[in-house]
Design a protein around this motif. Structure first.
Motif, PDB file in Angstrom:
ATOM      1  N   ILE A  29      51.104  36.313  43.286  1.00 42.59           N
ATOM      2  CA  ILE A  29      52.648  37.003  43.256  1.00 42.59           C
ATOM      3  C   ILE A  29      53.701  35.603  42.791  1.00 42.59           C
ATOM      4  CG2 ILE A  29      53.412  36.982  45.397  1.00 42.59           C
ATOM      5  CD1 ILE A  29      50.174  39.090  46.369  1.00 42.59           C
ATOM      6  N   LEU A  44      41.998  37.258  46.536  1.00 44.49           N
ATOM      7  CA  LEU A  44      42.924  36.757  47.768  1.00 44.49           C
ATOM      8  C   LEU A  44      43.449  35.420  46.374  1.00 44.49           C
ATOM      9  CD1 LEU A  44      41.230  37.010  51.104  1.00 44.49           C
ATOM     10  CD2 LEU A  44      43.306  38.545  49.576  1.00 44.49           C
ATOM     11  N   ALA A  59      46.197  36.408  44.088  1.00 43.73           N
ATOM     12  CA  ALA A  59      47.369  37.531  44.437  1.00 43.73           C
ATOM     13  C   ALA A  59      47.969  36.312  44.752  1.00 43.73           C
ATOM     14  CB  ALA A  59      46.633  38.591  44.749  1.00 43.73           C
ATOM     15  N   ASN A  60      47.804  34.876  45.343  1.00 42.65           N
ATOM     16  CA  ASN A  60      48.504  34.959  46.435  1.00 42.65           C
ATOM     17  C   ASN A  60      48.639  33.068  45.926  1.00 42.65           C
ATOM     18  OD1 ASN A  60      49.085  36.395  48.839  1.00 42.65           O
ATOM     19  ND2 ASN A  60      46.813  35.957  49.047  1.00 42.65           N
ATOM     20  N   GLY A  87      49.140  40.970  41.617  1.00 45.28           N
ATOM     21  CA  GLY A  87      48.896  40.715  43.036  1.00 45.28           C
ATOM     22  C   GLY A  87      48.417  41.241  44.045  1.00 45.28           C
TER      23      GLY A  87
END
Length: 256
Positions: free
Chosen positions: A201, A193, A196-197, A150
């Motif tokens: 994560i 993004l 990762a998000n 992430g």
């Protein structure tokens, strides 16, 4: 199946796609194989460099826990401990030797074996806590793999954006190629993004939660076995273990 994880994934991706549609754009505009190759390939590559292969394979296997939580039940742990306590109270600690042969959980099995061997309660706690710490160190590696991925993904997305802009600059004289380069530039950032998000994560966070739940149950086992070793009343042991449940307090029942 973890409904919250499914809802979260649907909402996460749905919000991005829905926002694109509401703005009058087409879904096809954010489907860029080149950007996906750069972001996913770069993120996976950086993760492989960062961790041993065994850790990555374990992380992929443990990722199932996000959608399919382990079937461990704190109520079942309490029930088993109380049964062990009652049996030991009636027939002595040696009577638990048969339980050590039938129990499936290796952590509990080792603890019962130590109780049967008559080890000192303090030594029992020290030994089981070493086992617990070892379990935690190995288990948290999976969460660390996704957490690291992430962290890499947005940066790789920026690299993809830079590559797209380089492509644009190299083709300023050919306006027909400008659109593709700009698309890769912006979509690569979005992919980084989102990876990762919405994926990495959150998976790391959920795995950490699963680990906390597993550690809690193993701590219950330790306290229960020490109480059995000390010859405490099964009813008192039950009240002590129920204090570990999320609702807290003696006599609290876990909601189904």
């Amino acid at each position: 199946m973890d409904i919250a994880s499914i809802i979260g994934l649907i909402l996460g991706f749905g919000a991005v796609i829905g926002g694109q549609i509401l703005e009058g754009g087409h879904v096809s505009a954010i489907i860029q194989p080149t950007a996906a190759l750069i972001v996913l390939g770069g993120t996976i590559g950086a993760t492989f460099v960062s961790f041993p292969l065994a850790n990555i394979l374990n992380a992929l296997k443990d990722a199932r826990k996000v959608l399919f939580p382990p079937k461990d039940d704190p109520e079942a742990v309490i029930k088993n401990i109380i049964n062990y306590a009652a049996k030991a109270r009636r027939n002595g600690l040696i009577s638990l030797e048969q339980e050590a042969q039938t129990v499936k959980d290796s952590f509990t099995k080792k603890g019962i074996s130590l109780v049967v061997d008559g080890i000192d309660p303090q030594k029992l706690r020290e030994t089981m806590e070493i086992e617990l710490n070892s379990f935690e160190e190995h288990a948290k590696a999976s969460a660390e793999v996704f957490e690291a991925a992430g962290g890499f993904a947005p940066t790789i997305g920026i690299i993809g954006a830079v590559l797209g802009l380089i492509h644009v600059m190299n083709n300023l004289s050919d306006s027909s190629k400008l659109g593709a380069g700009i698309a890769v530039a912006f979509v690569a950032t979005i992919y980084g993004l989102m990876t990762a998000n919405i994926i990495c994560i959150p998976i790391s966070t959920k795995l950490k939660l699963r680990l906390k739940e597993a550690i809690l149950q193993k701590e219950m086992v330790i306290e229960g076995l020490i109480a059995i070793q000390n010859g405490e009343n099964p009813h008192f042991i039950e009240q002590k273990l129920r204090a570990y449940l999320p609702e807290g307090g003696a006599g609290a029942k876990k909601g189904k």
